[in-house]
Scaffold this active site. Structure first.
Site, short mmCIF file in Angstrom:
data_model
loop_
_atom_site.label_atom_id
_atom_site.label_comp_id
_atom_site.label_asym_id
_atom_site.label_seq_id
_atom_site.Cartn_x
_atom_site.Cartn_y
_atom_site.Cartn_z
CG HIS A 1 -2.02 1.02 1.14
ND1 HIS A 1 -1.85 2.33 1.52
CD2 HIS A 1 -3.31 0.91 0.72
CE1 HIS A 1 -2.99 2.99 1.33
NE2 HIS A 1 -3.88 2.16 0.85
CD GLU B 1 -7.30 -3.01 -4.45
OE1 GLU B 1 -6.17 -3.45 -4.72
OE2 GLU B 1 -7.86 -2.12 -5.10
#
Length: 382
Positions: free
Chosen positions: A261, A321
């Site tokens: 991320h 996700e």
């Protein structure tokens, strides 16, 4: 004259462009604060609905019973009005990509519709696109239901259980806002020009479509399917199959989807929230979901270990996700609908940021550094 001394912040990283009451992302500690509440508090299965989250982001406090019911009715009316528009959307819902369809459909809304109507419309359009992709007729909204239950019903053509609706609420609340992410910043830039909310939301949908922002949950399932297939070929133990598959992908120069991320330097707290949601759903749905969760956890462990060995100075751990894919799959949503479903939740935050940017009332206009050629007439004399 070119300002060559001004610092360059590629990707605007570290640049503060606004003050907000809506959310804070603490990447070092792995903490997400949503309007004064930890994400785990709001989305930990404690009964906070999407409508509650809209009330919190749009009004600053979690709504009481009367306000919650008012929001539920307003968002349900937005779903119903959007359904009445389906026949006037041209070929918008014929697009092969759900985000293209959603962007085109939302563009048909009147510029002055309120946030509740926008939120309801996004859900209706996304579900209608999924039905048409499946060769089925769109399902009319049920205004008696809250958004999570009605969205599952409209998208799947079958009623949702309370457990399913509750865990979709968990997901929608978890992704409702997340700092100055790309789509939110896009919405604020458009709003800062004095444009309308629909223009801002349409632009935000375009940003969310990108695979570096919201488009990766589907490929996570592809990865899990590939590892499961390898394990099934010769009955090899899952851990070894996961490790070999991950190493082969890295050796081929491919990314491991759902890992890493831009902000978090530890595990994304939203991944943990959604992982627990899958656990709860598995207790009511049976062994298939428990097996899928076990597979996901094993692939996560293998990916984290392999990435740590390759990049010891750059933590790459599970992001939102990774477990989004497993949860939405468990809820019976097709993977092509994952990114539009992300928009169904994130539109709550977009609308809140649009209002906040309007109150700020200043055009967002950063500078750039020109590195092209200089016209001959402007060149300094020798």
């Amino acid at each position: 004259m070119r300002d060559v001394a001004a610092p360059l912040a590629s990707g605007l990283e570290g640049v503060v462009v606004a003050e907000t009451r809506l959310s804070e992302v603490d990447g070092e500690r792995g903490r997400l604060t949503l309007a004064g509440h930890d994400v785990e508090e709001l989305a930990g299965g404690g009964g906070v609905t999407f409508e509650d989250m809209c009330g919190l982001l749009w009004g600053g406090t979690l709504p009481g019973a009367a306000e919650r019911e008012s929001l539920r009715r307003a968002i349900a009316e937005g779903r119903t009005r959007a359904f009445a528009l389906l026949g006037r959307l041209g070929d918008a819902l014929q697009a092969s990509d759900g985000m293209d369809a959603l962007r085109a459909a939302v563009a048909h809304l009147s510029a002055d519709v309120p946030p509740a109507a926008i939120a309801g419309a996004v859900a209706t359009f996304a579900a209608a696109w999924a039905r048409r992709c499946a060769g089925e007729a769109p399902v009319a909204p049920d205004p008696a239901l809250r958004l999570s239950a009605d969205y599952l019903r409209m998208a799947r053509g079958a009623a949702a259980s309370e457990a399913e609706a509750r865990e979709l609420d968990t997901y929608l609340v978890t992704v409702s806002d997340h700092g100055m992410n790309a789509s939110t910043f896009t919405a604020r830039v458009v709003t800062s020009t004095g444009s309308d909310a629909i223009s801002a939301v349409v632009a935000a949908i375009g940003a969310l479509k990108g695979p570096l922002h919201g488009g990766a949950p589907g490929p996570v399932l592809d990865m899990l399917d590939a590892v499961a297939a390898k394990a099934g070929e010769g009955g090899a133990p899952l851990p070894g199959c996961a490790e070999r598959w991950i190493q082969a992908e890295l050796a081929a120069g491919r990314r491991i989807m759902g890992m890493g991320h831009r902000i978090y330097r530890v595990r994304d707290p939203r991944a943990a929230v959604l992982e627990r949601a899958i656990e709860r759903l598995g207790r009511t749905a049976g062994g298939a979901q428990s097996a899928r969760l076990a597979l996901a956890r094993e692939v996560e462990r293998a990916a984290e270990a392999a990435l740590r060995a390759r990049h010891p100075d750059r933590p790459l751990r599970a992001n939102v996700e990774f477990y989004t894919a497993v949860l939405l799959d468990a809820l019976g949503l097709p993977r092509a609908l994952f990114a539009p479903t992300f928009a169904v939740g994130r539109v709550a935050g977009w609308c809140a940021h649009i209002d906040e940017q309007r109150r700020a009332g200043r055009l967002i206009r950063p500078s750039s550094r020109y590195i092209g050629g200089v016209p001959a007439a402007a060149a300094p004399p020798h």
